[in-house]
Scaffold this motif. Structure first.
Motif, PDB file in Angstrom:
ATOM      1  N   TYR A 229       8.673   9.142  -5.151  1.00  0.00           N
ATOM      2  CA  TYR A 229       7.970   9.217  -6.188  1.00  0.00           C
ATOM      3  C   TYR A 229       6.710  10.162  -6.018  1.00  0.00           C
ATOM      4  O   TYR A 229       6.234  10.361  -5.035  1.00  0.00           O
ATOM      5  CB  TYR A 229       7.063   7.799  -6.093  1.00  0.00           C
ATOM      6  CG  TYR A 229       8.052   6.452  -6.348  1.00  0.00           C
ATOM      7  CD1 TYR A 229       8.395   5.967  -7.601  1.00  0.00           C
ATOM      8  CD2 TYR A 229       8.576   6.049  -5.193  1.00  0.00           C
ATOM      9  CE1 TYR A 229       9.022   4.640  -7.662  1.00  0.00           C
ATOM     10  CE2 TYR A 229       9.455   4.807  -5.098  1.00  0.00           C
ATOM     11  CZ  TYR A 229       9.773   4.236  -6.410  1.00  0.00           C
ATOM     12  OH  TYR A 229      10.432   3.287  -6.679  1.00  0.00           O
TER      13      TYR A 229
ATOM     14  N   GLY B  97       6.180   3.651  -4.051  1.00  0.00           N
ATOM     15  CA  GLY B  97       5.702   3.754  -5.591  1.00  0.00           C
ATOM     16  C   GLY B  97       4.328   2.995  -5.671  1.00  0.00           C
ATOM     17  O   GLY B  97       4.049   2.923  -6.833  1.00  0.00           O
TER      18      GLY B  97
ATOM     19  N   VAL C 139       4.219   9.550 -13.762  1.00  0.00           N
ATOM     20  CA  VAL C 139       4.836   9.548 -12.169  1.00  0.00           C
ATOM     21  C   VAL C 139       6.422   9.893 -12.629  1.00  0.00           C
ATOM     22  O   VAL C 139       6.964   9.496 -13.471  1.00  0.00           O
ATOM     23  CB  VAL C 139       4.710   8.176 -11.614  1.00  0.00           C
ATOM     24  CG1 VAL C 139       5.655   7.984 -10.405  1.00  0.00           C
ATOM     25  CG2 VAL C 139       3.222   7.964 -11.592  1.00  0.00           C
TER      26      VAL C 139
ATOM     27  N   VAL D  82      10.120   9.958 -10.713  1.00  0.00           N
ATOM     28  CA  VAL D  82      10.854   9.252  -9.743  1.00  0.00           C
ATOM     29  C   VAL D  82      12.172   9.908  -9.441  1.00  0.00           C
ATOM     30  O   VAL D  82      13.005  10.336 -10.431  1.00  0.00           O
ATOM     31  CB  VAL D  82      11.349   7.592 -10.132  1.00  0.00           C
ATOM     32  CG1 VAL D  82      11.928   6.964  -8.963  1.00  0.00           C
ATOM     33  CG2 VAL D  82      10.207   6.997 -10.403  1.00  0.00           C
TER      34      VAL D  82
END
Length: 930
Positions: free
Chosen positions: A605, A623, A643, A645
């Protein structure tokens, strides 16, 4: 087509076997089958039914593989009907040098092997015209030559024979010369020119005639030559040869440069007229290349080696001519004697590629014939085998031989043999030649295929291209031929039988295994196959092997964010963070999954964007979003984190999630920070809107001026003691009359135009909000100026007379100061855009709640915390709370006296863009544009 003149009578069925075998043992009794066809037949023309003439049925033609054999194969056999067909162009003049042209063929049968002799006679057709060696013939004849003198002319050549050959010569009509045709010793014809009348050079020095050669074909063909005769002065004695025909016999191995013959001629003249020279006359090109003639001595000399097999005899014409152009001719015939200069030739006509090891003795292996181009004893040939081989030679007929087995063969000991056949003639010295044939011994099917591995384990990456090769299996069979030919197939699998063909397939010849579809590791991790290798023997033998296919993972799935999830309309949720949150406080957690496995599913993350990068921290593998420090006074209450991923694949795939974080201790405190700012409208559309509004305002002002003038006129004509609003003109005398409510925007502010009865100047009074004024009674808007006139002339709700009397006159500068004007929070830039003060958060919150309640009341909607259409409390406090449920009421409210224009939330629902908030300067005196 060719006519069949088969001289072989067809035997009856009981005698077929005897008839076929009879020529093998009694060659003298077997008469050849004869056919006669004309030359230049089209390809595919039928010469005759060979199978019928040999006593074979149609079925036996293919079963016994009837075919013909020759040095140069001009014919073939139709495998269905047994007809002998023309395969190649047949030109008699090229194939045969002699007058009789016959082609020798051998008809070959198998099962059992046998041969028959076939003779095809090629008949001549008139396909060539006579042709002279030169297009122009020059002669010189003395004027003193007496009539009756003859001169031999060059002969024309016609390759055809018989009636199609050269038949006669013709001379163009003239009074001096005639033409005689005579026969050559070799059977040809040549022309002689005979003088009919004395020549006179002074009268005519040159005579031009046409010599024509005509053959006897139907229709006849002809060739011509120009005959040019020059008349010279008198020379009355021509040279004379000692013989009219010279004959000589030469060995074909005579070296070049050898003198063959010396010709002798004499001339009875004297002096210059007695001098003469020798020259060839009517010589073929072949003879000119083989021999040369000395023009002075008359010696004939060989230029190159002679070849009896090419030309057996040469006929050459020689002329002796003196300087007075008198000449005589003779013939020279040269015969070539054969020498043993050609080795025997071995021609393989039939050969068995495979011999079964259990073949009995006497099995025919090969059929060949021997040919020697020499003649006599030089062409007699004997054959023998060299080495110790289990084979022997049997003589057949007409120089045909059979190679047969002499003992039992064993392939395990000797898989093949190289047999050398030697042919030797009886010449002196004898010449020989040899050829080697390779014979392979065929095996019976006694070995099963064997795979190279006992089991196969194959790794196939997912998302492979359909139809690509994933592996190849190989099996070895020590047998040969069809017994060692291996085919592959899939006989079992742990997949569904109907679905097997859609997953994999195997090439039956190469053993290559193909993927028929793109495999998906997430759906199918592995499967088992059983492959079989089977040979083509009789009976067939086989072997099985197992194969396990593992589908390896590829990074083909991007991470999928489970939390925070988006609403159906695409809006993001928000999380509320206490203002007193300590560093390390767990705010929220981004939850994501990846359908891949291994490193491809190892997620990390990362923060892509942040309103304040140092305020939050994000766990690389977990995360988790935590506060990195405490919230400061200058930090914004609303924070946004983007964010990313990412997985661990190569190349990595990623997904993004948006986190909306609000620092607040309660929902009411968080509401103002959840308001979305409107998207700026198009400047072009705003300009058009402003133009329309300006036009409407001008029209309204014009109507107001007209109405005001009418009202003054009516007032002057009425009693001066009456007081009231404009409505008193129509009957109201004691109390002021308020026109109908004039609503603009979402808040129910009433604009009442009132004129006191005791004042000469009318006043405009701005009253406070009237709660009982329905929006449906608004009859004056920015698009209707006539409605405004009707509202002024029509009495409406009456105001309290005391309130009206106590109403103070308006302040000349009633506008709010810059600091008092409402606007968005946190703006103290001192411009005219209408900003909210940033130091009264609670006041702003209260105003927003009041304005929102008032707007929903005006729209007929319910209050906060209600059902559909209301603001639910956060996703943390209730499942229906999203940012889309919180309208920006500060931009949807019109505040009189300010230059901020705030449109109704219903306007958004109706598709109307909110009006801009651009105001004029303080002292401009103009209303703001809506």
């Amino acid at each position: 087509m060719g006519g069949s003149s088969a001289q072989r009578q067809r035997p009856g069925r009981p005698q077929v076997l005897f008839t076929l075998l009879l020529p093998l043992f009694c060659p003298a009794l077997g008469q050849p089958v004869r056919y006669s066809i004309p030359e230049e037949l089209d390809r595919g023309s039928v010469v005759g039914n060979l199978a019928k003439d040999l006593g074979l049925s149609v079925l036996e033609v293919a079963a016994r593989k009837l075919r013909v054999s020759a040095e140069k194969l001009h014919f073939s056999v139709d495998s269905e009907s047994g007809d002998l067909l023309v395969k190649d162009r047949i030109d008699r003049e090229q194939i045969c040098k002699g007058r009789r042209c016959e082609l020798q063929l051998e008809a070959v049968l198998e099962n059992p092997l046998n041969i028959f002799h076939v003779v095809v006679e090629i008949e001549d057709v008139n396909d060539h015209a006579p042709q002279f060696p030169k297009d122009e013939i020059n002669l010189e004849i003395s004027e003193s030559v007496s009539p009756g003198a003859r001169t031999i002319l060059e002969s024309a050549n016609d390759p055809d024979i018989g009636v199609n050959s050269l038949s006669k010569y013709q001379l163009s009509p003239n009074e001096y010369f005639s033409l005689l045709v005579k026969d050559n010793p070799d059977g040809g014809k040549y022309p002689e020119l005979e003088l009919q009348k004395m020549l006179d050079r002074e009268a005519e020095s040159t005579h031009h005639l046409v010599l024509t050669a005509v053959d006897g074909g139907d229709p006849p063909r002809s060739g011509t030559a120009q005959l040019r005769i020059r008349v010279v002065d008198a020379n009355d004695n021509p040279p004379v040869f000692s013989q009219e025909v010279y004959r000589v016999r030469l060995r074909e191995d005579l070296p070049p440069g050898t003198t063959v013959l010396r010709l002798k001629a004499t001339d009875q003249d004297e002096g210059i007229n007695a001098e003469f020279t020798y020259s060839f006359l009517g010589v073929t090109n072949k003879a000119q290349h083989e021999f040369s003639l000395d023009p002075i001595t008359g010696d004939i000399i060989t230029l190159q080696s002679l070849d009896f097999e090419e030309v057996e005899r040469y006929t050459i014409g020689v002329e002796a001519k003196d300087r007075g152009s008198l000449s005589s001719q003779c013939k020279v015939i040269i015969e070539v004697l054969d020498e043993n200069d050609n080795r025997p030739e071995i021609i393989i006509t039939s050969l068995s590629d495979q011999i079964l090891e259990d073949s009995p003795s006497g099995t025919v292996v090969a059929l060949f014939k021997v040919r020697d181009r020499d003649s006599g004893e030089n062409a007699e040939v004997t054959c023998s085998l060299s080495g110790n081989n289990p084979f022997k030679i049997h003589s057949s007929s007409n120089n045909y031989y059979k190679l047969v087995t002499d003992s039992i063969l064993d392939r395990e000991q000797t898989p093949g043999y190289n047999v050398t056949i030697t042919a030797t003639d009886r010449g002196k010295p004898p010449l020989s030649s040899s050829t080697t044939i390779t014979l392979n011994v065929a095996d019976v099917n006694d070995n099963a295929p064997v795979f190279q591995q006992q089991a196969y384990l194959i790794n196939v990456p997912e998302n492979n291209q359909p139809g690509t090769s994933i592996t190849q299996v190989r099996a070895w069979d020590p047998d040969v031929g069809s017994n060692g030919l291996v085919s592959y197939s899939i006989i079992a699998s742990d997949l569904e039988p109907k679905a097997l063909s859609s997953f994999v397939s195997v090439n039956q010849d190469s053993g290559v295994v193909y993927a028929q579809r793109a495999f998906d590791h997430e759906q199918l991790r592995s499967f088992q196959l059983t492959l079989q290798a089977r040979d083509q023997g009789s009976p067939a033998l086989s072997a099985n092997v197992s194969m396990r296919v593992l589908v390896s993972d590829r990074n083909d799935n991007a991470p999928r964010v489970l939390y925070p999830a988006l609403e159906p309309d695409g809006s993001a949720l928000f999380d509320m963070v206490p203002r007193a949150a300590e560093p390390g406080y767990l705010v929220t957690k981004v939850v994501a999954v990846d359908a891949d496995s291994g490193y491809n599913a190892w997620l990390s993350y990362h923060v892509l964007q942040a309103s304040d990068p140092g305020l939050f921290s994000l766990g690389l593998r977990t995360g988790e979003v935590r506060t990195a420090r405490a919230l400061g006074d200058k930090d914004a209450a609303r924070q946004r984190l983007l964010v990313a991923v990412r997985d661990g694949g190569q190349p990595p795939l990623s997904a993004t999630a948006t986190l909306l974080l609000v620092f607040a201790d309660s929902l009411q405190e968080a509401l103002p920070d959840l308001v979305d700012h409107p998207v700026p409208s198009d400047p072009q559309s705003e300009l058009q809107f402003y133009l329309v509004v300006a036009l409407a305002l001008i029209s309204v002002l014009f109507l107001l001026a007209v109405i005001f003038a009418i009202a003054l006129r009516l007032r002057q004509s009425s009693s001066p003691s009456s007081t009231g609003c404009f409505g008193s003109v129509l009957g109201s005398k004691s109390r002021p009359v308020l026109p109908p409510n004039y609503n603009e925007g979402t808040l129910p502010y009433a604009y009442n135009l009132c004129v006191p009865g005791d004042q000469l100047k009318p006043e405009f009074n701005f009253l406070t909000s009237v709660g009982d004024c329905p929006a449906a009674q608004a009859i004056l808007n920015k698009d209707s100026s006539s409605a405004l006139l009707a509202s002024i002339l029509t009495p409406s709700v009456e105001a309290d007379e005391k309130t009206f009397n106590q109403q103070a006159p308006p302040n000349t500068d009633w506008r709010f100061s810059q600091a008092q004007r409402p606007g968005t929070s946190g703006s103290q830039n001192g411009d005219e855009t209408g900003t909210w003060p940033n130091n009264q958060f609670d006041t702003e919150m209260l105003q927003a709640m009041i304005l929102a309640s008032a707007s929903e009341a005006a729209d007929g909607s319910s209050t906060l915390g209600g059902g559909a259409g209301t603001m639910g409390l956060s996703a943390r406090y209730g499942p229906q709370f999203t940012l889309q449920h919180v309208p920006d009421y500060r931009q949807n409210v019109y505040i009189p006296g300010s230059n901020a224009t705030l449109t109704n939330a219903a306007g958004k629902r109706d598709g109307k863009a909110p009006a801009g908030g651009n105001g004029n300067k303080k002292k401009s005196g103009k209303k703001e544009k809506k």
